[in-house]
Design a protein around this motif. Structure first.
Motif, PDB file in Angstrom:
ATOM      1  N   PHE A 112      86.064  48.663  44.443  1.00 56.22           N
ATOM      2  CA  PHE A 112      87.237  47.909  44.886  1.00 56.22           C
ATOM      3  C   PHE A 112      87.529  46.765  43.925  1.00 56.22           C
ATOM      4  O   PHE A 112      86.611  46.128  43.400  1.00 56.22           O
ATOM      5  CB  PHE A 112      86.985  47.339  46.285  1.00 56.22           C
ATOM      6  CG  PHE A 112      88.043  46.385  46.774  1.00 56.22           C
ATOM      7  CD1 PHE A 112      89.182  46.853  47.411  1.00 56.22           C
ATOM      8  CD2 PHE A 112      87.887  45.010  46.604  1.00 56.22           C
ATOM      9  CE1 PHE A 112      90.151  45.966  47.865  1.00 56.22           C
ATOM     10  CE2 PHE A 112      88.856  44.121  47.059  1.00 56.22           C
ATOM     11  CZ  PHE A 112      89.989  44.604  47.692  1.00 56.22           C
ATOM     12  N   TRP A 115      87.802  42.202  50.283  1.00 55.33           N
ATOM     13  CA  TRP A 115      86.999  43.426  50.273  1.00 55.33           C
ATOM     14  C   TRP A 115      86.247  43.600  51.582  1.00 55.33           C
ATOM     15  O   TRP A 115      86.174  44.703  52.127  1.00 55.33           O
ATOM     16  CB  TRP A 115      86.049  43.402  49.089  1.00 55.33           C
ATOM     17  CG  TRP A 115      85.018  44.490  49.030  1.00 55.33           C
ATOM     18  CD1 TRP A 115      83.694  44.328  48.729  1.00 55.33           C
ATOM     19  CD2 TRP A 115      85.197  45.903  49.220  1.00 55.33           C
ATOM     20  NE1 TRP A 115      83.045  45.540  48.739  1.00 55.33           N
ATOM     21  CE2 TRP A 115      83.945  46.526  49.038  1.00 55.33           C
ATOM     22  CE3 TRP A 115      86.298  46.687  49.544  1.00 55.33           C
ATOM     23  CZ2 TRP A 115      83.768  47.902  49.160  1.00 55.33           C
ATOM     24  CZ3 TRP A 115      86.125  48.069  49.680  1.00 55.33           C
ATOM     25  CH2 TRP A 115      84.882  48.656  49.487  1.00 55.33           C
ATOM     26  N   LEU A 175      91.335  50.691  45.052  1.00 58.56           N
ATOM     27  CA  LEU A 175      90.163  51.266  45.701  1.00 58.56           C
ATOM     28  C   LEU A 175      90.006  52.714  45.265  1.00 58.56           C
ATOM     29  O   LEU A 175      90.981  53.460  45.191  1.00 58.56           O
ATOM     30  CB  LEU A 175      90.350  51.203  47.222  1.00 58.56           C
ATOM     31  CG  LEU A 175      89.305  51.869  48.104  1.00 58.56           C
ATOM     32  CD1 LEU A 175      88.017  51.036  48.133  1.00 58.56           C
ATOM     33  CD2 LEU A 175      89.854  52.025  49.531  1.00 58.56           C
ATOM     34  N   THR A 176      88.759  53.128  44.994  1.00 56.24           N
ATOM     35  CA  THR A 176      88.512  54.538  44.693  1.00 56.24           C
ATOM     36  C   THR A 176      87.144  54.946  45.198  1.00 56.24           C
ATOM     37  O   THR A 176      86.230  54.111  45.329  1.00 56.24           O
ATOM     38  CB  THR A 176      88.611  54.824  43.180  1.00 56.24           C
ATOM     39  OG1 THR A 176      88.517  56.240  42.967  1.00 56.24           O
ATOM     40  CG2 THR A 176      87.510  54.130  42.395  1.00 56.24           C
ATOM     41  N   ASP A 177      87.012  56.247  45.486  1.00 56.99           N
ATOM     42  CA  ASP A 177      85.711  56.842  45.802  1.00 56.99           C
ATOM     43  C   ASP A 177      85.339  57.904  44.775  1.00 56.99           C
ATOM     44  O   ASP A 177      84.437  58.698  44.990  1.00 56.99           O
ATOM     45  CB  ASP A 177      85.714  57.449  47.201  1.00 56.99           C
ATOM     46  CG  ASP A 177      86.733  58.584  47.350  1.00 56.99           C
ATOM     47  OD1 ASP A 177      87.494  58.845  46.391  1.00 56.99           O
ATOM     48  OD2 ASP A 177      86.763  59.199  48.432  1.00 56.99           O
ATOM     49  N   ARG A 232      79.968  54.811  48.253  1.00 57.96           N
ATOM     50  CA  ARG A 232      80.726  55.526  47.221  1.00 57.96           C
ATOM     51  C   ARG A 232      81.975  54.780  46.766  1.00 57.96           C
ATOM     52  O   ARG A 232      82.693  55.240  45.869  1.00 57.96           O
ATOM     53  CB  ARG A 232      81.131  56.906  47.748  1.00 57.96           C
ATOM     54  CG  ARG A 232      82.184  56.876  48.861  1.00 57.96           C
ATOM     55  CD  ARG A 232      82.426  58.288  49.399  1.00 57.96           C
ATOM     56  NE  ARG A 232      83.578  58.382  50.286  1.00 57.96           N
ATOM     57  CZ  ARG A 232      83.565  58.104  51.583  1.00 57.96           C
ATOM     58  NH1 ARG A 232      82.438  57.681  52.135  1.00 57.96           N
ATOM     59  NH2 ARG A 232      84.652  58.246  52.321  1.00 57.96           N
ATOM     60  N   TRP A 233      82.270  53.600  47.370  1.00 54.17           N
ATOM     61  CA  TRP A 233      83.523  52.907  47.114  1.00 54.17           C
ATOM     62  C   TRP A 233      83.404  51.875  45.991  1.00 54.17           C
ATOM     63  O   TRP A 233      82.407  51.176  45.875  1.00 54.17           O
ATOM     64  CB  TRP A 233      83.998  52.187  48.374  1.00 54.17           C
ATOM     65  CG  TRP A 233      84.293  53.084  49.530  1.00 54.17           C
ATOM     66  CD1 TRP A 233      83.536  53.250  50.657  1.00 54.17           C
ATOM     67  CD2 TRP A 233      85.421  53.947  49.672  1.00 54.17           C
ATOM     68  NE1 TRP A 233      84.129  54.155  51.488  1.00 54.17           N
ATOM     69  CE2 TRP A 233      85.276  54.614  50.916  1.00 54.17           C
ATOM     70  CE3 TRP A 233      86.534  54.228  48.878  1.00 54.17           C
ATOM     71  CZ2 TRP A 233      86.204  55.528  51.379  1.00 54.17           C
ATOM     72  CZ3 TRP A 233      87.454  55.152  49.336  1.00 54.17           C
ATOM     73  CH2 TRP A 233      87.293  55.786  50.570  1.00 54.17           C
ATOM     74  N   PRO A 249      91.505  55.404  53.428  1.00 55.76           N
ATOM     75  CA  PRO A 249      91.630  54.347  52.414  1.00 55.76           C
ATOM     76  C   PRO A 249      93.016  53.733  52.298  1.00 55.76           C
ATOM     77  O   PRO A 249      93.136  52.502  52.183  1.00 55.76           O
ATOM     78  CB  PRO A 249      91.195  55.033  51.113  1.00 55.76           C
ATOM     79  CG  PRO A 249      91.151  56.497  51.415  1.00 55.76           C
ATOM     80  CD  PRO A 249      90.927  56.638  52.868  1.00 55.76           C
ATOM     81  N   LEU A 251      86.645  46.863  53.758  1.00 58.22           N
ATOM     82  CA  LEU A 251      85.453  47.686  53.958  1.00 58.22           C
ATOM     83  C   LEU A 251      85.147  47.866  55.440  1.00 58.22           C
ATOM     84  O   LEU A 251      84.712  48.947  55.870  1.00 58.22           O
ATOM     85  CB  LEU A 251      84.266  47.051  53.241  1.00 58.22           C
ATOM     86  CG  LEU A 251      82.937  47.798  53.319  1.00 58.22           C
ATOM     87  CD1 LEU A 251      83.057  49.200  52.740  1.00 58.22           C
ATOM     88  CD2 LEU A 251      81.839  47.010  52.602  1.00 58.22           C
ATOM     89  N   LEU A 302      87.243  50.676  56.520  1.00 61.74           N
ATOM     90  CA  LEU A 302      86.741  51.955  56.013  1.00 61.74           C
ATOM     91  C   LEU A 302      85.539  52.421  56.830  1.00 61.74           C
ATOM     92  O   LEU A 302      85.434  53.605  57.186  1.00 61.74           O
ATOM     93  CB  LEU A 302      86.357  51.812  54.542  1.00 61.74           C
ATOM     94  CG  LEU A 302      87.495  51.571  53.547  1.00 61.74           C
ATOM     95  CD1 LEU A 302      86.936  51.190  52.192  1.00 61.74           C
ATOM     96  CD2 LEU A 302      88.379  52.826  53.416  1.00 61.74           C
TER      97      LEU A 302
END
Length: 277
Positions: free
Chosen positions: A112, A150, A187-189, A109-110, A163, A154, A157
């Protein structure tokens, strides 16, 4: 070395956010206003967005300049979303890995993006390689400093680190190995945004309960844009924005949660710290 943007808000066409504003990310690909390093972001671009009821984002990436891609113009006109991360790229090494090197990078779902560079790459951060599982190194999307950043974030995460701390810890780890690295991370989900200001410009625009935008630079002259101080972690949702210093445990510094914006409150103004050279 790039310009990037993430937005959470009400559903709207991609073009309304990325193309139509006077100083949009599209225009920043050839005429950025606040970029400290590089002048033209023509070495690729990418857009990642979330559709309703699907936690895994879609991506559209290309190796060439965004203004030369007619397919993107059509896509931006008709694709609607309430959560997006997009970037235009000025490559540290021109041509490296083509569109695979263009943000956003993705996993689950990420989404970056990295705006910056690691001087001396890859030797300067070779000491960090043992911190990653071999499978993570072998599955990197590109052989670039951004893809390595990344991979480090990651890994955190996937280990359960939230996050914001995942980005902050990654920045400190890389900065210890390569002290002059520039590490503006995004970064977003699709529900939250985390970002760091570390060596280049970063701004946020908040309309609590409606929309939040985090970007390398403002896409218009709305007075509600606020600059994020250097060496700061930003964590945002549609409801609130929180700023805190990025610092090693035990370092003296400002109190955590420097700025918190809640529904109904005007955005807080934060005085910039000493700029990065």
């Amino acid at each position: 070395m790039c310009r990037h943007l993430a937005c959470l808000g009400t559903e709207e066409p991609l073009g309304r956010l990325l193309v139509e504003p006077e100083h949009s990310l599209y225009r920043q690909s050839w005429a950025p206003r606040r970029q400290r390093y590089g002048t033209v972001n023509a070495d690729g671009f990418g857009v990642g967005w979330y559709a309703q009821e699907d936690p895994q984002p879609a991506r559209y990436r290309r190796a060439g300049p965004i203004w030369a891609d007619q397919s993107f113009a059509d896509l931006a006109r008709v694709v609607r979303t309430g959560a997006v991360l997009a970037a235009v790229r000025d490559a540290t090494l021109a041509g490296a890995d083509a569109e695979a090197a263009a943000a956003p990078f993705a996993a689950g779902r990420w989404l970056f993006s990295h705006n910056g560079a690691i001087p001396g790459w890859p030797r300067s951060v070779a000491s960090l390689v043992p911190l990653l599982p071999p499978a993570d190194l072998l599955s990197m999307e590109a052989r670039t400093d951004s893809a390595f950043v990344w991979a480090l974030a990651l890994h955190r995460l996937r280990s359960g680190t939230p996050p914001g701390p995942a980005l902050a810890e990654t920045v400190l780890q890389i900065a210890e190995a390569a002290p002059t690295a520039r590490l503006n991370l995004l970064l977003t989900d699709g529900e939250t945004i985390a970002a760091t200001a570390w060596g280049d410009s970063l701004y946020h625009l908040s309309e609590p309960g409606h929309r939040v935008v985090v970007a390398s630079e403002p896409y218009d002259d709305d007075p509600r844009w606020r600059e994020v101080p250097d060496r700061t972690l930003l964590v945002a949702s549609r409801r609130a924005v929180t700023l805190a210093p990025v610092e090693k445990p035990g370092e003296d510094g400002p109190a955590q949660d420097e700025s918190v914006e809640k529904p109904g409150e005007a955005p807080a103004s934060v005085s910039p710290k000493e700029p990065c050279t």
